[in-house]
Design an enzyme around this catalytic site. Structure first.
Site, PDB file in Angstrom:
ATOM      1  CG  ASP A 179      -1.729  -1.027   1.102  1.00 34.16           C
ATOM      2  OD1 ASP A 179      -1.417  -2.299   0.990  1.00 34.16           O
ATOM      3  OD2 ASP A 179      -3.098  -0.957   1.690  1.00 34.16           O
ATOM      4  CG  ASP A 208      -5.292  -0.173  -0.792  1.00 38.66           C
ATOM      5  OD1 ASP A 208      -6.410  -0.473  -1.745  1.00 38.66           O
ATOM      6  OD2 ASP A 208      -5.582  -0.617   0.588  1.00 38.66           O
ATOM      7  NE  ARG A 212      -7.945   5.898   5.682  1.00 40.71           N
ATOM      8  CZ  ARG A 212      -8.376   4.663   5.432  1.00 40.71           C
ATOM      9  NH1 ARG A 212      -7.691   3.864   4.625  1.00 40.71           N
ATOM     10  NH2 ARG A 212      -9.385   4.249   6.142  1.00 40.71           N
ATOM     11  CG  ASN A 243      -9.338  -2.286   0.227  1.00 37.35           C
ATOM     12  OD1 ASN A 243      -7.981  -2.436   0.279  1.00 37.35           O
ATOM     13  ND2 ASN A 243      -9.977  -1.476   1.333  1.00 37.35           N
ATOM     14  CG  HIS A 244      -8.759   2.324  -0.074  1.00 35.92           C
ATOM     15  ND1 HIS A 244      -9.369   3.337   0.481  1.00 35.92           N
ATOM     16  CD2 HIS A 244      -8.452   1.403   0.934  1.00 35.92           C
ATOM     17  CE1 HIS A 244      -9.438   3.103   1.683  1.00 35.92           C
ATOM     18  NE2 HIS A 244      -9.038   1.856   1.986  1.00 35.92           N
ATOM     19  CG  HIS A 303      -4.904  -5.031  -1.515  1.00 32.03           C
ATOM     20  ND1 HIS A 303      -3.865  -4.213  -1.662  1.00 32.03           N
ATOM     21  CD2 HIS A 303      -5.946  -4.581  -0.768  1.00 32.03           C
ATOM     22  CE1 HIS A 303      -4.087  -3.166  -0.617  1.00 32.03           C
ATOM     23  NE2 HIS A 303      -5.552  -3.435  -0.044  1.00 32.03           N
ATOM     24  CG  ASP A 610     -31.154  27.787  -2.155  1.00 32.76           C
ATOM     25  OD1 ASP A 610     -30.143  27.822  -1.960  1.00 32.76           O
ATOM     26  OD2 ASP A 610     -31.882  26.588  -1.986  1.00 32.76           O
ATOM     27  CD  GLU A 617     -31.386  23.781   2.321  1.00 30.03           C
ATOM     28  OE1 GLU A 617     -30.676  23.385   1.343  1.00 30.03           O
ATOM     29  OE2 GLU A 617     -32.037  24.726   2.492  1.00 30.03           O
TER      30      GLU A 617
END
Length: 626
Positions: A179, A208, A212, A243-244, A303, A610, A617
């Site tokens: 990674d 990976d 981050r 997996n990323h 991985h 708006d 919101e």
């Protein structure tokens, strides 16, 4: 008295000096040992926080279903349709030649013909934190997509015979890199220590690449340029999917945000191209190494890991680009599709465990944890001698498992501001594997100040995690405090936290002074004080039970969901974007959502009238309608 007599005896100056030196060395070793204990404890907390973040991300699909009351039923298939539709777009066909380079652009220029000089120029410019022009970014992505389409699901890498035996100045080797997570300084350090790729210097990057770190775009672009250049020219550059490398993860863990920041005008196009790159990446690699007995070792590099159901024949034949996102439970339209996705999830998300068997991965809430017996069975079944995987940060940058038949390699040193080493695994013909450790420049050695900073960061994260799980923790406290005194003994307090959080690696007693009010005379903790002064981003006054806890736990997921629906990255959701998302969310065999109902919902969410929904919101609507 002779000089020798004066220098002998218990009270001689030399004896005092020796004893003083011995005492200093002993105290220093003790100091270093105590630092390492603190480092390991903080490291375990940081790993728990990371797993918790991944669990939150895996709940993204569930929160698509829960943020408005009207939703009754859907599954990950709808999310995949939504993502698939977003990456199949005529906008994808834009050519880099259509994008002009401004006269005030001061960055590097790249030739259309990929070459080693440009590769080195690219690496050095990224080391100096320069931003590559969009035109060249699109050129690299387009060429990578074309090249990736020609690759199989399983890379095959030759480490049998030196292709240039007459060249004795450069050794023949395969460098397996774990990674990187957007930490370009580690990639630069690896090239600096081991040389740039060449016909004899093969690189395999084990997933990976993004999320981050601070230079995720730069890491990905460097690897894709290297793949096209050295992979195409010398067959000496390989990538595995992690997996990323997943559209959903890239929204949640920072890659999309970096793309939007650095390439705002073309960020939508670039994200779609990156999504296509992700799904086209090979799933694993097989390295063929000649051993010192002139036999061929087969080394599997993937991985995450394996499971008892790992089927290399199925993995070899499945259509890997069919699944834009691999998170979540997937029913699939056919049993074959369900099995294929499960195979891919297990490859990218699984972890080794010390106990026997193959169990659901409760740390990550996805894929498997596999024991030494599973490793033994799968390796023997397919004639494999070793499994190399990544996926987990390790203090030393690597770790051996399962009687040395499984190795974890992690290459992002001082990961996310931590204090771990990075490592790579070097494979050579007829030699034992070499694990090479490193720390990227500027990080410094382990010292008290760095450990204290890392420890403080870990404890802040742990407090937020405790707050987010406070209902479950309170239940365990109450069981041990039937008289409702508000106090527990230290041992009961620690045991309750271990059971409630489901982890045994956190030294709660060590951190009692930073987590809870403690009376040392009575040896009691006032356990409710654990939930005071926690750093929570979202807090609301609401009649909805436990909504603050849900918001504390899923605040990042809400932001990720908002960003996913906000397709044009404007910072607000308009009617069309909301309608597109809702039609996917409400997709059901027996139910459809009308345009009138969609308009009514967006009007209900639009508190300032708006015509758009901003993040505040959106968050408030989550509070009201779940």
């Amino acid at each position: 008295m002779s000089s020798s007599g004066r220098n002998s005896g218990a009270n001689s100056p030399l004896s005092f000096a020796d004893k003083a030196a011995e005492t200093i060395q002993k105290n220093f070793r003790g100091f270093k040992d105590r630092l390492k204990v603190r480092e390991k404890a903080a490291f375990n907390i940081q790993q728990l926080i990371e797993y918790s973040e991944e669990q939150d991300h895996l709940n993204l699909n569930k929160f698509f279903l829960r943020w408005i009351k009207l939703i009754k039923h859907t599954d990950n298939e709808e999310i995949n349709r939504y993502i698939s539709s977003s990456i199949q777009d005529d906008f994808m066909k834009i050519s880099e030649s259509e994008i002009k380079i401004e006269s005030n652009y001061t960055g590097i220029h790249l030739s259309e013909e990929f070459n080693q000089d440009d590769f080195e120029k690219l690496v050095n410019s990224f080391r100096n934190e320069q931003i590559l022009h969009t035109r060249y970014v699109i050129m690299i992505l387009n060429r990578a997509i074309d090249y990736l389409k020609s690759l199989p699901n399983i890379n095959e890498i030759n480490c049998i015979e030196d292709p240039e035996p007459e060249d004795r100045d450069n050794e023949f080797k395969v460098n397996v890199v774990g990674d990187l997570h957007g930490q370009f300084i580690d990639l630069y350090t690896i090239f600096d220590l081991n040389g740039f790729p060449s016909k004899k210097n093969i690189y395999l990057f084990n997933g990976d690449f993004v999320d981050r770190g601070a230079q995720q775009c730069e890491v990905l672009l460097t690897l894709l340029y290297g793949l096209v250049l050295y992979g195409g020219k010398y067959n000496s550059f390989f990538l595995n999917r992690g997996n990323h490398e997943d559209y959903g993860c890239s929204v949640r863990f920072g890659f999309k945000e970096e793309v939007m920041t650095k390439y705002c005008l073309y960020s939508k196009l670039l994200m779609k191209k990156c999504a296509q790159v992700f799904v086209l990446l090979p799933l694993m690699s097989m390295v063929y190494q000649k051993n010192n007995k002139h036999q061929i070792n087969r080394i599997l590099v993937v991985h995450g890991g394996i499971s008892k159901d790992t089927d290399l024949n199925l993995i070899m034949s499945l259509e890997r680009s069919k699944f834009p996102s691999l998170d979540g439970i997937y029913s699939g339209s056919t049993e074959k599709e369900r099995r294929e996705k499960q195979q891919m999830q297990d490859l990218l998300w699984s972890d080794p465990q010390s106990s026997l068997g193959c169990t659901f991965n409760r740390q990550r809430h996805i894929a498997k944890q596999f024991g030494p017996d599973v490793t033994e069975t799968i390796l023997e079944k397919y004639g494999i001698s070793l499994l190399i995987r990544s996926h987990e940060c390790k203090v030393e940058g690597y770790e051996f498992h399962h009687n040395n038949k499984c190795i974890t390699i992690f290459s992002a040193s001082n990961y996310c501001g931590g204090i771990n080493k990075g490592s790579i695994c070097i494979i050579r013909p007829r030699q034992k594997l070499e694990i090479k450790q490193f720390i990227a420049p500027g990080s410094g050695e382990l010292d008290k100040h760095r450990v204290e900073l890392f420890e403080a960061k870990a404890i802040r994260g742990l407090k937020r995690l405790v707050y987010a799980n406070r209902s479950n923790i309170r239940e365990h406290f109450k069981k041990l405090d039937p008289r409702n005194t508000g106090y527990l003994s230290l041992s009961d307090w620690s045991m309750a936290l271990t059971k409630a959080m489901g982890v045994e690696k956190i030294p709660w007693l060590r951190y009692r002074g930073k987590l809870v009010d403690f009376n040392p005379k009575k040896n009691l903790v006032k356990y409710e004080t654990m939930f005071d002064n926690c750093d929570i981003l979202y807090t609301f006054t609401t009649e909805h039970k436990d909504i603050n806890e849900a918001l504390a736990r899923y605040k990042d997921t809400l932001v990720a969901l908002f960003n996913l629906i906000d397709d044009n990255h404007s910072g607000t959701i308009n009617l069309q974007e909301f309608a597109n998302a809702c039609k996917i969310i409400f997709l059901d065999q027996n139910e459809a959502i009308s345009d009138e109902a969609i308009k009514s919902m967006i009007e209900a969410m639009d508190t300032n009238k708006d015509g758009k929904i901003d993040l505040a919101e959106f968050t408030q609507a989550f509070v009201i309608y779940t």
